[in-house]
Design an enzyme around this catalytic site. Structure first.
Site, PDB file in Angstrom:
ATOM      1  N   TYR A  45       0.850  -1.198   0.000  1.00 47.78           N
ATOM      2  CA  TYR A  45       0.000   0.000   0.000  1.00 47.78           C
ATOM      3  C   TYR A  45       0.888   1.252   0.000  1.00 47.78           C
ATOM      4  O   TYR A  45       0.542   2.262  -0.611  1.00 47.78           O
ATOM      5  CB  TYR A  45      -0.910  -0.011   1.228  1.00 47.78           C
ATOM      6  CG  TYR A  45      -2.006  -1.030   1.096  1.00 47.78           C
ATOM      7  CD1 TYR A  45      -3.213  -0.698   0.461  1.00 47.78           C
ATOM      8  CD2 TYR A  45      -1.846  -2.331   1.564  1.00 47.78           C
ATOM      9  CE1 TYR A  45      -4.219  -1.632   0.323  1.00 47.78           C
ATOM     10  CE2 TYR A  45      -2.858  -3.274   1.429  1.00 47.78           C
ATOM     11  CZ  TYR A  45      -4.038  -2.922   0.807  1.00 47.78           C
ATOM     12  OH  TYR A  45      -5.027  -3.845   0.662  1.00 47.78           O
ATOM     13  N   ASN A  68     -12.935   0.131  -5.724  1.00 49.31           N
ATOM     14  CA  ASN A  68     -12.657  -0.373  -7.058  1.00 49.31           C
ATOM     15  C   ASN A  68     -13.900  -0.927  -7.764  1.00 49.31           C
ATOM     16  O   ASN A  68     -14.381  -1.997  -7.424  1.00 49.31           O
ATOM     17  CB  ASN A  68     -11.579  -1.462  -6.944  1.00 49.31           C
ATOM     18  CG  ASN A  68     -11.273  -2.078  -8.292  1.00 49.31           C
ATOM     19  OD1 ASN A  68     -11.601  -1.496  -9.320  1.00 49.31           O
ATOM     20  ND2 ASN A  68     -10.652  -3.218  -8.278  1.00 49.31           N
ATOM     21  N   CYS A  76      -6.663  -5.313  -7.772  1.00 48.30           N
ATOM     22  CA  CYS A  76      -6.455  -4.765  -6.435  1.00 48.30           C
ATOM     23  C   CYS A  76      -5.941  -5.844  -5.488  1.00 48.30           C
ATOM     24  O   CYS A  76      -5.418  -5.548  -4.423  1.00 48.30           O
ATOM     25  CB  CYS A  76      -7.760  -4.175  -5.909  1.00 48.30           C
ATOM     26  SG  CYS A  76      -9.174  -5.248  -6.123  1.00 48.30           S
ATOM     27  N   HIS A  77      -6.096  -7.111  -5.877  1.00 46.59           N
ATOM     28  CA  HIS A  77      -5.624  -8.198  -5.011  1.00 46.59           C
ATOM     29  C   HIS A  77      -4.100  -8.279  -5.004  1.00 46.59           C
ATOM     30  O   HIS A  77      -3.515  -8.969  -4.192  1.00 46.59           O
ATOM     31  CB  HIS A  77      -6.219  -9.524  -5.478  1.00 46.59           C
ATOM     32  CG  HIS A  77      -5.858  -9.894  -6.868  1.00 46.59           C
ATOM     33  ND1 HIS A  77      -6.565  -9.443  -7.958  1.00 46.59           N
ATOM     34  CD2 HIS A  77      -4.843 -10.643  -7.347  1.00 46.59           C
ATOM     35  CE1 HIS A  77      -5.996  -9.934  -9.054  1.00 46.59           C
ATOM     36  NE2 HIS A  77      -4.948 -10.656  -8.715  1.00 46.59           N
ATOM     37  N   GLU A 105      -1.371 -16.680  -9.786  1.00 42.52           N
ATOM     38  CA  GLU A 105      -0.500 -15.855 -10.613  1.00 42.52           C
ATOM     39  C   GLU A 105       0.971 -16.100 -10.306  1.00 42.52           C
ATOM     40  O   GLU A 105       1.846 -15.602 -10.981  1.00 42.52           O
ATOM     41  CB  GLU A 105      -0.826 -14.379 -10.389  1.00 42.52           C
ATOM     42  CG  GLU A 105      -2.248 -14.028 -10.832  1.00 42.52           C
ATOM     43  CD  GLU A 105      -2.548 -12.558 -10.598  1.00 42.52           C
ATOM     44  OE1 GLU A 105      -1.698 -11.864 -10.023  1.00 42.52           O
ATOM     45  OE2 GLU A 105      -3.646 -12.114 -10.991  1.00 42.52           O
TER      46      GLU A 105
END
Length: 109
Positions: A45, A68, A76-77, A105
DNA sequence: TTCCTGACGCTCG
DNA sequence: GCGAGCGCCAGGA
């Protein structure tokens, strides 16, 4: 990922949509930066806040990503806490789904 | 304009 | 190693 050209185009269209979503300039800037995070990588952040232009606005970053409106489009994850923790997630599945997506990912082990 | 809240960060006990 | 407390900036009522 494919061509950076379409990514830039996507970003431009996103900016236009975000402006029409009732979001503020700061929030739009934050979401735009988040969208630029490469797949398989994560940002804190604090980093996002820095990229948005306000290094100490990490609180506001949380408020921004929480709003979002383009959940899958804007990853955003991929925004995690500075201590490596997943943090929270207001999307479908909560923090659990967030971690699952990051594992998918390859961002986390 | 003032007060409260928040997907955070760091320090202290 | 863990929980509680305080500080931080931006936004909404």
């Amino acid at each position: 990922m494919g061509s950076g050209r379409s990514a830039a185009l996507e970003e431009k269209r996103m900016a236009a949509r975000l402006e029409g979503s009732g979001l503020t300039r700061f929030q739009i800037r934050v979401l735009l930066e988040v969208m630029r995070i490469p797949r398989g990588e994560t940002r804190t952040y604090s980093e996002v806040a820095r990229m948005a232009g306000s290094p100490r606005a990490y609180r506001a970053v949380g408020t921004a990503v929480r709003r979002n409106p383009f959940a899958p489009r804007i990853p955003c994850h991929r925004v995690v806490r500075s201590d490596g923790s997943i943090g929270r997630y207001s999307g479908r599945g909560g923090a659990k789904a967030k971690m699952l997506m990051l594992k998918s990912e390859g961002a986390v082990g």
